[in-house]
Motif scaffolding. Structure first.
Motif, PDB file in Angstrom:
ATOM      1  N   GLN A  45     -27.815 -33.376 -86.342  1.00 19.33           N
ATOM      2  CA  GLN A  45     -27.816 -34.551 -85.632  1.00 19.33           C
ATOM      3  C   GLN A  45     -29.065 -34.513 -84.575  1.00 19.33           C
ATOM      4  O   GLN A  45     -29.347 -33.465 -84.121  1.00 19.33           O
ATOM      5  CB  GLN A  45     -26.635 -34.435 -84.774  1.00 19.33           C
ATOM      6  N   PRO A  46     -29.755 -35.577 -84.486  1.00 21.46           N
ATOM      7  CA  PRO A  46     -30.898 -35.697 -83.900  1.00 21.46           C
ATOM      8  C   PRO A  46     -30.626 -35.221 -82.263  1.00 21.46           C
ATOM      9  O   PRO A  46     -29.633 -35.844 -81.706  1.00 21.46           O
ATOM     10  CB  PRO A  46     -31.504 -36.873 -84.016  1.00 21.46           C
ATOM     11  N   SER A  47     -31.463 -34.445 -81.689  1.00 20.12           N
ATOM     12  CA  SER A  47     -31.382 -34.090 -80.216  1.00 20.12           C
ATOM     13  C   SER A  47     -31.398 -35.313 -79.489  1.00 20.12           C
ATOM     14  O   SER A  47     -32.390 -36.359 -79.559  1.00 20.12           O
ATOM     15  CB  SER A  47     -32.378 -32.951 -79.803  1.00 20.12           C
ATOM     16  N   ALA A  48     -30.464 -35.669 -78.623  1.00 23.70           N
ATOM     17  CA  ALA A  48     -30.334 -36.887 -77.608  1.00 23.70           C
ATOM     18  C   ALA A  48     -31.601 -36.765 -76.820  1.00 23.70           C
ATOM     19  O   ALA A  48     -32.279 -37.922 -76.427  1.00 23.70           O
ATOM     20  CB  ALA A  48     -29.168 -36.822 -77.020  1.00 23.70           C
ATOM     21  N   ALA A  49     -31.915 -35.621 -76.208  1.00 25.56           N
ATOM     22  CA  ALA A  49     -32.925 -35.481 -75.212  1.00 25.56           C
ATOM     23  C   ALA A  49     -34.204 -35.857 -76.021  1.00 25.56           C
ATOM     24  O   ALA A  49     -35.065 -36.556 -75.230  1.00 25.56           O
ATOM     25  CB  ALA A  49     -33.157 -34.094 -74.714  1.00 25.56           C
ATOM     26  N   ALA A  52     -34.606 -39.717 -76.526  1.00 26.20           N
ATOM     27  CA  ALA A  52     -34.700 -40.360 -75.269  1.00 26.20           C
ATOM     28  C   ALA A  52     -36.016 -40.192 -74.900  1.00 26.20           C
ATOM     29  O   ALA A  52     -36.664 -41.127 -74.288  1.00 26.20           O
ATOM     30  CB  ALA A  52     -33.566 -39.794 -74.375  1.00 26.20           C
ATOM     31  N   VAL A  94     -20.902 -43.116 -71.926  1.00 24.06           N
ATOM     32  CA  VAL A  94     -20.791 -43.515 -70.382  1.00 24.06           C
ATOM     33  C   VAL A  94     -21.111 -42.428 -69.600  1.00 24.06           C
ATOM     34  O   VAL A  94     -20.450 -41.329 -69.538  1.00 24.06           O
ATOM     35  CB  VAL A  94     -19.413 -44.215 -70.333  1.00 24.06           C
ATOM     36  N   LEU A  95     -21.905 -42.230 -68.592  1.00 25.48           N
ATOM     37  CA  LEU A  95     -22.164 -41.220 -67.653  1.00 25.48           C
ATOM     38  C   LEU A  95     -21.706 -41.842 -66.289  1.00 25.48           C
ATOM     39  O   LEU A  95     -21.890 -42.910 -65.927  1.00 25.48           O
ATOM     40  CB  LEU A  95     -23.752 -41.143 -67.702  1.00 25.48           C
ATOM     41  N   LEU A  96     -20.871 -40.861 -65.635  1.00 29.11           N
ATOM     42  CA  LEU A  96     -20.229 -41.253 -64.491  1.00 29.11           C
ATOM     43  C   LEU A  96     -21.294 -41.039 -63.257  1.00 29.11           C
ATOM     44  O   LEU A  96     -21.902 -39.824 -63.296  1.00 29.11           O
ATOM     45  CB  LEU A  96     -18.791 -40.581 -64.092  1.00 29.11           C
ATOM     46  N   ARG A 118     -31.645 -41.561 -66.688  1.00 26.69           N
ATOM     47  CA  ARG A 118     -30.553 -40.927 -67.676  1.00 26.69           C
ATOM     48  C   ARG A 118     -29.885 -41.924 -68.004  1.00 26.69           C
ATOM     49  O   ARG A 118     -29.036 -41.683 -69.065  1.00 26.69           O
ATOM     50  CB  ARG A 118     -29.601 -40.371 -66.439  1.00 26.69           C
TER      51      ARG A 118
ATOM     52  N   ALA B  49     -34.695 -36.737 -69.581  1.00 25.48           N
ATOM     53  CA  ALA B  49     -34.706 -36.422 -70.956  1.00 25.48           C
ATOM     54  C   ALA B  49     -35.947 -35.456 -71.080  1.00 25.48           C
ATOM     55  O   ALA B  49     -35.474 -34.487 -71.806  1.00 25.48           O
ATOM     56  CB  ALA B  49     -35.132 -37.595 -71.578  1.00 25.48           C
ATOM     57  N   ALA B  52     -34.744 -32.034 -70.065  1.00 25.29           N
ATOM     58  CA  ALA B  52     -33.612 -31.484 -71.010  1.00 25.29           C
ATOM     59  C   ALA B  52     -34.312 -30.942 -72.280  1.00 25.29           C
ATOM     60  O   ALA B  52     -33.804 -29.755 -72.589  1.00 25.29           O
ATOM     61  CB  ALA B  52     -32.589 -32.517 -71.412  1.00 25.29           C
ATOM     62  N   LEU B  53     -35.351 -31.887 -72.853  1.00 29.18           N
ATOM     63  CA  LEU B  53     -36.076 -31.444 -73.900  1.00 29.18           C
ATOM     64  C   LEU B  53     -36.691 -29.856 -73.794  1.00 29.18           C
ATOM     65  O   LEU B  53     -36.391 -29.126 -74.730  1.00 29.18           O
ATOM     66  CB  LEU B  53     -36.866 -32.398 -74.167  1.00 29.18           C
ATOM     67  N   THR B  58     -29.331 -30.078 -69.829  1.00 32.36           N
ATOM     68  CA  THR B  58     -29.118 -31.277 -69.577  1.00 32.36           C
ATOM     69  C   THR B  58     -28.576 -31.614 -68.244  1.00 32.36           C
ATOM     70  O   THR B  58     -28.630 -32.585 -67.783  1.00 32.36           O
ATOM     71  CB  THR B  58     -28.131 -31.858 -70.473  1.00 32.36           C
ATOM     72  N   ARG B  59     -28.028 -30.433 -67.694  1.00 34.38           N
ATOM     73  CA  ARG B  59     -27.356 -30.673 -66.348  1.00 34.38           C
ATOM     74  C   ARG B  59     -26.236 -31.659 -66.387  1.00 34.38           C
ATOM     75  O   ARG B  59     -25.906 -32.453 -65.564  1.00 34.38           O
ATOM     76  CB  ARG B  59     -28.236 -30.706 -65.224  1.00 34.38           C
ATOM     77  N   THR B  60     -25.352 -31.623 -67.457  1.00 37.59           N
ATOM     78  CA  THR B  60     -24.566 -32.795 -67.745  1.00 37.59           C
ATOM     79  C   THR B  60     -23.270 -31.949 -68.312  1.00 37.59           C
ATOM     80  O   THR B  60     -23.670 -31.126 -69.167  1.00 37.59           O
ATOM     81  CB  THR B  60     -24.852 -33.924 -68.738  1.00 37.59           C
ATOM     82  N   LEU B  95     -20.352 -36.862 -68.448  1.00 33.03           N
ATOM     83  CA  LEU B  95     -20.513 -37.773 -69.575  1.00 33.03           C
ATOM     84  C   LEU B  95     -19.132 -37.826 -70.112  1.00 33.03           C
ATOM     85  O   LEU B  95     -18.528 -37.184 -70.478  1.00 33.03           O
ATOM     86  CB  LEU B  95     -21.511 -37.313 -70.861  1.00 33.03           C
ATOM     87  N   LEU B  96     -18.647 -39.155 -70.382  1.00 35.28           N
ATOM     88  CA  LEU B  96     -17.336 -39.336 -70.882  1.00 35.28           C
ATOM     89  C   LEU B  96     -17.479 -39.302 -72.470  1.00 35.28           C
ATOM     90  O   LEU B  96     -18.321 -40.014 -72.853  1.00 35.28           O
ATOM     91  CB  LEU B  96     -16.809 -40.535 -70.423  1.00 35.28           C
ATOM     92  N   ARG B 112     -19.841 -35.353 -81.302  1.00 33.49           N
ATOM     93  CA  ARG B 112     -20.969 -35.756 -81.450  1.00 33.49           C
ATOM     94  C   ARG B 112     -21.899 -35.384 -80.298  1.00 33.49           C
ATOM     95  O   ARG B 112     -23.048 -35.077 -80.132  1.00 33.49           O
ATOM     96  CB  ARG B 112     -20.877 -37.417 -81.618  1.00 33.49           C
ATOM     97  N   LEU B 113     -21.304 -35.279 -78.951  1.00 34.01           N
ATOM     98  CA  LEU B 113     -21.774 -34.966 -77.813  1.00 34.01           C
ATOM     99  C   LEU B 113     -22.468 -33.561 -77.803  1.00 34.01           C
ATOM    100  O   LEU B 113     -23.473 -33.135 -77.432  1.00 34.01           O
ATOM    101  CB  LEU B 113     -20.887 -35.277 -76.459  1.00 34.01           C
ATOM    102  N   ALA B 115     -22.986 -31.941 -80.773  1.00 35.33           N
ATOM    103  CA  ALA B 115     -24.012 -31.801 -81.880  1.00 35.33           C
ATOM    104  C   ALA B 115     -25.437 -32.401 -81.302  1.00 35.33           C
ATOM    105  O   ALA B 115     -26.474 -32.016 -81.668  1.00 35.33           O
ATOM    106  CB  ALA B 115     -23.504 -32.607 -83.063  1.00 35.33           C
ATOM    107  N   GLU B 116     -25.153 -33.493 -80.528  1.00 32.58           N
ATOM    108  CA  GLU B 116     -26.661 -34.319 -80.161  1.00 32.58           C
ATOM    109  C   GLU B 116     -27.092 -33.279 -78.667  1.00 32.58           C
ATOM    110  O   GLU B 116     -28.095 -33.832 -78.446  1.00 32.58           O
ATOM    111  CB  GLU B 116     -26.406 -35.557 -79.869  1.00 32.58           C
ATOM    112  N   ARG B 117     -26.467 -32.632 -78.367  1.00 27.26           N
ATOM    113  CA  ARG B 117     -26.840 -31.692 -77.191  1.00 27.26           C
ATOM    114  C   ARG B 117     -26.913 -32.458 -76.153  1.00 27.26           C
ATOM    115  O   ARG B 117     -27.939 -32.342 -75.434  1.00 27.26           O
ATOM    116  CB  ARG B 117     -28.249 -30.669 -77.776  1.00 27.26           C
ATOM    117  N   ARG B 118     -26.114 -33.220 -75.862  1.00 23.49           N
ATOM    118  CA  ARG B 118     -26.029 -34.289 -74.770  1.00 23.49           C
ATOM    119  C   ARG B 118     -25.655 -33.572 -73.412  1.00 23.49           C
ATOM    120  O   ARG B 118     -25.819 -34.064 -72.394  1.00 23.49           O
ATOM    121  CB  ARG B 118     -25.240 -35.414 -74.960  1.00 23.49           C
TER     122      ARG B 118
END
Lengths: 345, 345
Positions: A45-49, A52, A94-96, A118, B49, B52-53, B58-60, B95-96, B112-113, B115-118
DNA sequence: CGATCAAATCGAACCGGTTCGACTGCGGGT
DNA sequence: ACCCGCAGTCGAACCGGTTCGATTTGATCG
C-alpha cells in the motif's frame, strides 16, 4: 515495501509503477499485470504521507468535534457516523479536530489542521450565525462546508434543517389539535447568546407560526440537561398555567420536561402535548414516544461530504445548499387540547 | 511558506531551522530568536505530510468508529470525545476508521490506515473476546490499545469496565432490597454470538452473583432498540411472572423496558426495580432516573490515550491494564421488593 | 518510403521536511 | 604551543511517492 521495491521486482521503473496505479498514462496490459501481481503478493500500500507530500492532497477531511462533557445529541452522532461512512465511500478519511475547550486556546484545533495541511477540506457543525471559524476559513480560501448555516449563507456551502419551518410545523400541528397556549423550549441561554443559528431560527419560526395561527406562544431558554428541563416546566407553568402544549428543540432536556410535567400532574398526551425536533430513533425510544420532526441525520452527513468533494473537484462551481424540511411523525406525545375545565389553575 | 523560505529570510540553512524547531541540536539564542521572528511573522507551520514522511511518525492515532445506523450509546460518545481531547493535549490528532459495514469489505478501514501508515497507533473499541482486528494488529506488531479486552488479556494494553463485578454489584444491591427473582437484560443475540466481551462477562457476573446471593436469575438477550426492550419485558414476565427486578447492560433498550413494564402495570420502583450500567449523565436524564453504575467514560478515554502514547514511547515496557469498577449510584428506579401478595400473577 | 503520431516506458526533478557527517572557532587542559 | 572537545552551523542525502520531458518502438498516412 516501497514503490522502488515493487518496481525492482516487476522489472520496471518507479514511475511506471506509479502510472500503473494511478492510470494517468497508458501502461501495457502485460506490464500492468506483472506489477499487480507483485503488489498483491507483497500486499503493498503506498505511503499516505509520501503521496500527500508529492501530490499535495491528503484524501482526508477535517471535522470539528464538540468537546467532551458537553451533551451529544443522537443527531450529532449520526452526523459523524454518516460523515465517516460517506467519506470512506469516496476513499477519504476523517480527522477529528478538538473544538477549542478554552476559548483563547491559541493553536486551535481546526486552525492547526489547516495550517499543517493535514486535511483537504473541513466540515463544521454547531455553526453560529456569526462564526469566527467560518470567517477564518473563508478568508484563507480553504474549502469547507457547514452543517447549519451562517447569517449570510449565499456564499458558502451548507446543509441545514429548516428550523424555522420545522418549529412552525410543530406549532401548526398543535394548533390544529386545538391548543391555544403553547411554549417553546429552546436551547440554553449560553448557546443562544453565542449565536447558535438553530436556536435563533427556532425562535423566529415559533413566533411567526404562533402569530399565523393566532395562538399565544411563550419562548423559554433551557439548559442541555434533565434538571434544566424540569426547571423549564416550572417556569412555563408559572408564567402561564393555562399552557397545554410545548415544542422542544432541546433533545437533551426532554427527560426533564417529561419528569417536570409528571411532577405537576400533567399527563401526556391527555393533559399536555409535547412535540419536538429529534433523531427518529431516539424519538421512538423515549416514553411516551415523541411526536417529532425526524432529523435525517444520515442523509445530512452524506450530503455534507458530497458537497465538500464537489467543492474540491470544481472549486469555482457556484455554491449549493440543501435546506431539509422533514415531516412531523405523529407518535404518542401529542393529542387534542384538554377542555378548559380539565386544566387545573 | 516552507522551511527553505524561513531559512532564507532568517539567513540560515534549512537544517538550522529544523534544529531550532526540534531542539535536537544546540542553536545560539540569537539565531533562534531570528528564526522565531520570521516564523511568527509568516505564521509558518511545518507540513504534516513532509514531517511524517521524513520522521516516520504521523502524530495521529486511529480510532475505529462504529458504523452509522447502529445505536451509539452516550458511553461511546464520551469515549470518543475524551479520546480526541486527551490526544490533542499530547499534540496528537485522531483519525476515524469506518468499521467495515460489510464484513468482507476488503480494504477494511483500520487495516488500510495501518498499511498506508496514516497513524502511529490505534484505539479499538467494541472489542470481541476473539477479535480479528486485535489478532491482525498484534501479528503485525502494530501499537494499539483496546477499550474492553480480549479473551487472553495479559499480553495487550487495555482499559475496561469490570462488567462481571458491576453486574454483580447491581444484583447484590437488588438482593439486599429483598428481591429474589431477578432478570438480566443483556445485549443483542447478534452481538453475544459475535463474542462481545461485555455481553459475555455480564452474563458470567450475573450468574455468579445470583448463585452467591441465593436469588433466582434468568438471563435474556435483547436487541439494541426500544421495541426489543418491550419485547424483552414480555418474555421476562412470561418466563417468570414473579420477577420483581432486572439488571440491564443495554442502554439503548431502556426506554422500551420502561414502557413494557408500564404496559404490564408494573410501576417503578414500587412494583419493580431496575438497575443498570450507563453513562451517569444519561442515567439521570431518563424517567425514572436509573440506579446505575456510572461509567467513567471520560476517564477511560484519557487512560486509553495515555496507555497508547506510553506504548509508542517505550515499546518494550510491560503491558499495563486498567480495570475500572465504578460504584452504583442510587437513583429512583430501585426500591424494596414488593410483598409477594402485591405481585399480580 | 519517410514523416508523423501515439503508446509505452524511463530517468530525473520535486514535494518539504529530518538527520547525519563535516567544518569552523574557541576555550580549557597539559 | 598543541590537541581535544564542544557549541553552532552548513550541505547533502534521504523518506516514498508524483509528474514532466525525453526516448524508443510500431503503426498510419500520404
Amino acid at each position: 515495501m516501497n514503490i522502488g521495491e515493487i518496481a525492482r521486482l516487476a522489472g520496471v521503473s518507479r514511475s511506471t509503477v506509479s502510472y500503473a496505479l494511478s492510470g494517468k498514462r497508458p501502461i501495457s496490459p502485460e506490464t500492468r499485470a506483472r506489477i499487480q501481481a507483485v503488489i498483491d503478493e507483497l500486499d503493498y500500500q503506498p505511503s499516505a504521507a509520501a503521496r500527500a507530500l508529492s501530490s499535495g492532497r491528503t484524501r482526508t477531511l477535517g471535522l470539528v468535534f464538540p468537546p467532551a462533557g458537553s451533551h451529544y445529541t443522537d443527531m450529532q452522532l449520526d452526523f459523524i457516523g454518516s460523515l465517516v461512512e460517506a467519506a470512506a465511500g469516496f476513499g477519504y478519511d476523517v480527522l477529528l479536530a478538538a473544538a477549542a475547550a478554552a476559548a483563547g486556546d491559541g493553536r486551535q484545533g481546526l486552525r492547526r489542521l489547516v495550517a499543517e495541511r493535514r486535511v483537504d477540506g473541513a466540515v463544521l457543525m454547531e455553526i453560529r450565525l456569526d462564526d469566527a471559524r467560518v470567517d477564518h476559513l473563508a478568508a484563507a480560501g480553504f474549502p469547507f462546508v457547514t452543517i447549519g448555516r451562517v447569517g449570510a449563507p449565499e456564499r458558502t456551502r451548507w446543509v441545514d434543517l429548516d428550523y424555522t419551518a420545522l418549529v412552525g410545523s410543530c406549532v401548526s400541528h398543535l394548533a390544529q389539535l386545538g391548543h391555544r397556549r403553547i411554549a417553546l423550549v429552546n436551547r440554553s441561554e449560553r448557546l443562544f447568546r453565542a449565536g447558535y443559528e438553530s436556536a435563533h431560527r427556532s425562535l423566529t419560526g415559533f413566533q411567526d407560526a404562533c402569530a399565523e395561527h393566532g395562538v399565544i406562544g411563550t419562548a423559554h431558554l433551557c439548559g442541555d440537561d434533565a434538571a434544566s428541563g424540569e426547571d423549564a416546566i416550572d417556569r412555563i407553568l408559572a408564567a402561564d398555567p393555562g399552557t397545554t402544549a410545548l415544542v422542544t428543540v432541546n433533545e437533551a432536556a426532554l427527560g426533564g420536561l417529561y419528569r417536570g410535567l409528571a411532577a405537576h400532574g400533567r399527563r401526556i398526551p391527555r393533559d399536555f402535548s409535547v412535540a419536538g425536533i429529534a433523531a427518529g430513533r431516539w424519538a421512538a425510544a423515549v416514553t411516551p414516544q415523541l411526536t417529532a420532526a425526524d432529523v435525517p441525520a444520515v442523509e445530512m452527513g452524506r450530503v455534507a461530504v458530497e458537497l465538500l468533494l464537489e467543492l474540491l473537484a470544481t472549486p469555482d462551481a457556484p455554491p449549493r445548499h440543501f435546506l431539509l424540511n422533514p415531516p412531523v411523525s405523529l407518535r404518542a406525545s401529542t393529542g387534542p387540547a384538554p377542555a378548559p375545565a380539565d386544566v387545573a389553575g
